[in-house]
Design an enzyme around this catalytic site. Structure first.
Site, mmCIF file in Angstrom:
data_model
loop_
_atom_site.group_PDB
_atom_site.id
_atom_site.type_symbol
_atom_site.label_atom_id
_atom_site.label_comp_id
_atom_site.label_asym_id
_atom_site.label_seq_id
_atom_site.Cartn_x
_atom_site.Cartn_y
_atom_site.Cartn_z
ATOM 1 N N GLY A 6 1.302 -6.640 -6.607
ATOM 2 C CA GLY A 6 1.530 -5.265 -6.171
ATOM 3 C C GLY A 6 2.980 -4.840 -6.027
ATOM 4 O O GLY A 6 3.258 -3.831 -5.387
ATOM 5 N N ASP A 54 -3.705 -7.410 -14.659
ATOM 6 C CA ASP A 54 -4.418 -6.176 -14.324
ATOM 7 C C ASP A 54 -5.785 -6.635 -13.829
ATOM 8 O O ASP A 54 -6.559 -7.211 -14.604
ATOM 9 C CB ASP A 54 -4.539 -5.296 -15.585
ATOM 10 N N ALA A 100 -6.743 4.804 -7.268
ATOM 11 C CA ALA A 100 -7.825 5.780 -7.446
ATOM 12 C C ALA A 100 -7.270 6.888 -8.323
ATOM 13 O O ALA A 100 -6.073 7.195 -8.242
ATOM 14 C CB ALA A 100 -8.283 6.353 -6.103
ATOM 15 N N TYR A 112 -7.342 11.532 1.583
ATOM 16 C CA TYR A 112 -7.396 10.088 1.322
ATOM 17 C C TYR A 112 -8.739 9.730 0.677
ATOM 18 O O TYR A 112 -8.832 8.795 -0.126
ATOM 19 C CB TYR A 112 -7.162 9.307 2.623
ATOM 20 N N LYS A 157 -10.901 1.279 1.431
ATOM 21 C CA LYS A 157 -10.227 0.471 2.470
ATOM 22 C C LYS A 157 -11.244 -0.051 3.493
ATOM 23 O O LYS A 157 -11.069 -1.151 4.032
ATOM 24 C CB LYS A 157 -9.138 1.294 3.174
HETATM 25 P P1 NDP Z 1 3.068 0.636 -4.759
HETATM 26 O O1 NDP Z 1 2.779 1.732 -5.740
HETATM 27 O O2 NDP Z 1 4.457 0.200 -4.622
HETATM 28 O O3 NDP Z 1 2.134 -0.628 -5.049
HETATM 29 C C1 NDP Z 1 0.805 -0.531 -5.511
HETATM 30 C C2 NDP Z 1 0.616 -1.580 -6.574
HETATM 31 O O4 NDP Z 1 -0.751 -1.689 -7.015
HETATM 32 C C3 NDP Z 1 1.441 -1.260 -7.831
HETATM 33 O O5 NDP Z 1 2.202 -2.385 -8.169
HETATM 34 C C4 NDP Z 1 0.351 -0.973 -8.840
HETATM 35 O O6 NDP Z 1 0.741 -1.144 -10.169
HETATM 36 C C5 NDP Z 1 -0.704 -1.969 -8.393
HETATM 37 N N1 NDP Z 1 -1.954 -1.784 -9.124
HETATM 38 C C6 NDP Z 1 -2.663 -0.645 -9.308
HETATM 39 N N2 NDP Z 1 -3.724 -0.880 -10.104
HETATM 40 C C7 NDP Z 1 -3.691 -2.202 -10.416
HETATM 41 C C8 NDP Z 1 -4.501 -3.050 -11.214
HETATM 42 N N3 NDP Z 1 -5.586 -2.593 -11.887
HETATM 43 N N4 NDP Z 1 -4.183 -4.366 -11.306
HETATM 44 C C9 NDP Z 1 -3.099 -4.845 -10.682
HETATM 45 N N5 NDP Z 1 -2.278 -4.098 -9.925
HETATM 46 C C10 NDP Z 1 -2.571 -2.783 -9.794
HETATM 47 O O7 NDP Z 1 2.509 1.188 -3.351
HETATM 48 P P2 NDP Z 1 2.382 0.513 -1.904
HETATM 49 O O8 NDP Z 1 3.337 -0.575 -1.740
HETATM 50 O O9 NDP Z 1 2.379 1.658 -0.948
HETATM 51 O O10 NDP Z 1 0.881 -0.030 -1.926
HETATM 52 C C11 NDP Z 1 0.549 -1.382 -1.670
HETATM 53 C C12 NDP Z 1 -0.723 -1.466 -0.857
HETATM 54 O O11 NDP Z 1 -0.480 -0.969 0.442
HETATM 55 C C13 NDP Z 1 -1.893 -0.652 -1.414
HETATM 56 O O12 NDP Z 1 -3.097 -1.377 -1.206
HETATM 57 C C14 NDP Z 1 -1.870 0.574 -0.542
HETATM 58 O O13 NDP Z 1 -3.135 1.229 -0.466
HETATM 59 C C15 NDP Z 1 -1.499 -0.069 0.787
HETATM 60 N N6 NDP Z 1 -1.025 0.829 1.824
HETATM 61 C C16 NDP Z 1 -0.021 1.701 1.572
HETATM 62 C C17 NDP Z 1 0.419 2.566 2.556
HETATM 63 C C18 NDP Z 1 1.505 3.549 2.287
HETATM 64 O O14 NDP Z 1 1.588 4.551 3.022
HETATM 65 N N7 NDP Z 1 2.351 3.342 1.311
HETATM 66 C C19 NDP Z 1 -0.194 2.579 3.886
HETATM 67 C C20 NDP Z 1 -1.223 1.586 4.065
HETATM 68 C C21 NDP Z 1 -1.627 0.760 3.055
HETATM 69 P P3 NDP Z 1 1.018 0.223 -11.020
HETATM 70 O O15 NDP Z 1 2.185 0.902 -10.397
HETATM 71 O O16 NDP Z 1 1.248 -0.247 -12.397
HETATM 72 O O17 NDP Z 1 -0.239 1.052 -10.927
#
Ligand code: NDP
Length: 255
Positions: free
Chosen positions: A13, A64, A95, A155, A162
Site C-alpha cells: 500500500g 495487485d 472503491a 464513505y 471496513k
Molecule cells: P494511499 O492511496 O496512499 O494507499 C492506498 C494503497 O492501496 C495504494 O498504494 C493503492 O495503489 C493500493 N491499492 C489499491 N488497489 C489495490 C490492489 N488491487 N492491489 C494492491 N494494492 C492496491 O492511501 P492511504 O495511505 O490513505 O490508504 C491506506 C489504507 O489506510 C487504506 O486501507 C485506507 O482505507 C486506510 N485509511 C485511510 C485513511 C485516510 O484518511 N487516509 C483513514 C483510515 C484508514 P494504487 O494507488 O495503485 O491504487
C-alpha cells in the site's frame, strides 16, 4: 538492540511518501526491520523503488491483490530474498469513485464486489498466502476507519468494506493465534492521502474532525505508523483481534 532487529516485513500500500503504509515502514525501519514493498500499478514502481531504496536491504515487487498470481509471485520473491516473514502491513483499499459520493443506496453490484474484495477480502488472502513464511509467529496490521461503525457521508460502500475488514481481523486473529500470529486493525482518523482524496468532501471532513476531536487536530500518518510499530513489536505481544483508534480521540465524542 532495536525493537525489530532481524525482523522481516511485507508492506502493501505504498503509493507515495504520504501513504500511511510508508509512515509504517519508516517507523519499522527505524527499529531495524527489513521490508519488502508491493506496488499495484506499473506507474507507481518508480516512486516505490525510490522510497524503498532509502531503506536497508529492501525489496520491491508488483502485486495487485485482484490477481492472485501476482500475490503468489510477491510472496515467492520474499521467500527467495529473506526466507521468512515476521510481519505484514496491509494498507490497501479501493472503491470506484462514483461509489464514494451520493447515496449508498445506489451502490452497484460491481462497485460493492470490488470494494469488498480489494479492501477487505485481501487481508485474508494475503494472510493465507504469507502463512507458510511466518514460521516464527508474527504480527499482521491493517488499516480501518470510523466509517466501519458509523455513517460517514460519502464513505458509503467503503464503510461496509471496513466493517468486513474489522470483522475479518477478529476471525483471522482467532485462527492464527495458535501459530503465535497476532492480527490487529488501526482505525485511523482522516489523513490527506491519495486514496482519501477520492472520497468526496474529504477537505471539509478533515476540518470537522480536527475541530471536534479531543486533541483539537487531525492525526498524522507518522502517529499511525508509530502505532503500527507498537502492534508489530513484542510490546503488543498480548494484543490480537483488536481495532485500535488512532484518531486524536474523535470516536469517543458524543454530543
Ligand atoms: P494511499 O492511496 O496512499 O494507499 C492506498 C494503497 O492501496 C495504494 O498504494 C493503492 O495503489 C493500493 N491499492 C489499491 N488497489 C489495490 C490492489 N488491487 N492491489 C494492491 N494494492 C492496491 O492511501 P492511504 O495511505 O490513505 O490508504 C491506506 C489504507 O489506510 C487504506 O486501507 C485506507 O482505507 C486506510 N485509511 C485511510 C485513511 C485516510 O484518511 N487516509 C483513514 C483510515 C484508514 P494504487 O494507488 O495503485 O491504487
Amino acid at each position: 538492540m532495536a525493537m525489530l532487529d532481524n525482523k522481516i516485513g511485507l508492506v502493501l500500500g505504498v503509493a507515495n511518501k504520504r501513504s500511511i503504509a510508508w509512515a509504517c515502514a519508516k517507523a519499522c525501519a527505524a527499529e531495524g526491520a527489513r521490508m519488502a514493498f508491493t506496488y499495484q500499478a506499473e506507474r507507481l514502481k518508480e516512486t516505490v523503488d525510490e522510497l524503498a531504496g532509502t531503506l536497508n536491504d529492501s525489496l520491491v515487487v508488483p502485486c495487485d491483490v485482484s490477481e492472485q498470481e501476482t500475490l503468489d509471485a510477491a510472496i515467492d520473491a520474499v521467500k527467495q530474498r529473506y526466507g521468512r516473514l515476521d510481519f505484514i502491513v496491509h494498507s490497501i483499499a479501493f472503491a470506484p469513485k462514483e461509489a464514494l459520493e451520493g447515496e449508498f443506496v445506489n451502490t452497484s453490484r460491481d462497485a460493492f464486489r470490488m470494494a469488498l474484495e480489494i479492501s477487505a477480502y485481501s487481508l485474508t488472502q494475503v494472510a493465507r498466502a504469507a502463512l507458510p513464511l511466518m514460521t516464527e509467529g508474527g504480527s499482521i496490521v491493517t488499516m480501518s476507519y470510523y466509517g466501519a461503525e458509523k455513517v460517514v457521508m460519502n464513505y458509503n460502500v467503503m464503510g461496509v468494506a471496513k466493517s468486513a475488514l474489522e470483522s475479518s481481523t477478529r476471525y483471522l486473529a482467532a485462527d492464527l493465534g495458535k501459530d503465535n500470529i497476532r492480527v490487529n486493525a488501526i482505525s485511523a482518523g482522516p489523513i490527506n492521502t491519495l486514496s482519501a482524496r477520492g472520497v468526496r468532501g474529504m477537505g471539509s471532513l478533515l476540518g470537522y474532525v480536527g475541530e471536534r476531536s479531543p486533541l483539537k487536530r487531525n492525526v498524522t500518518a507518522d502517529e499511525v505508523g508509530n502505532t503500527a510499530l507498537f502492534l508489530i513489536s513484542d510490546l503488543a505481544s498480548g494484543i490480537t483481534g483488536e481495532t485500535i483508534y488512532v484518531d486524536c480521540g474523535y470516536h469517543i465524542m458524543g454530543i
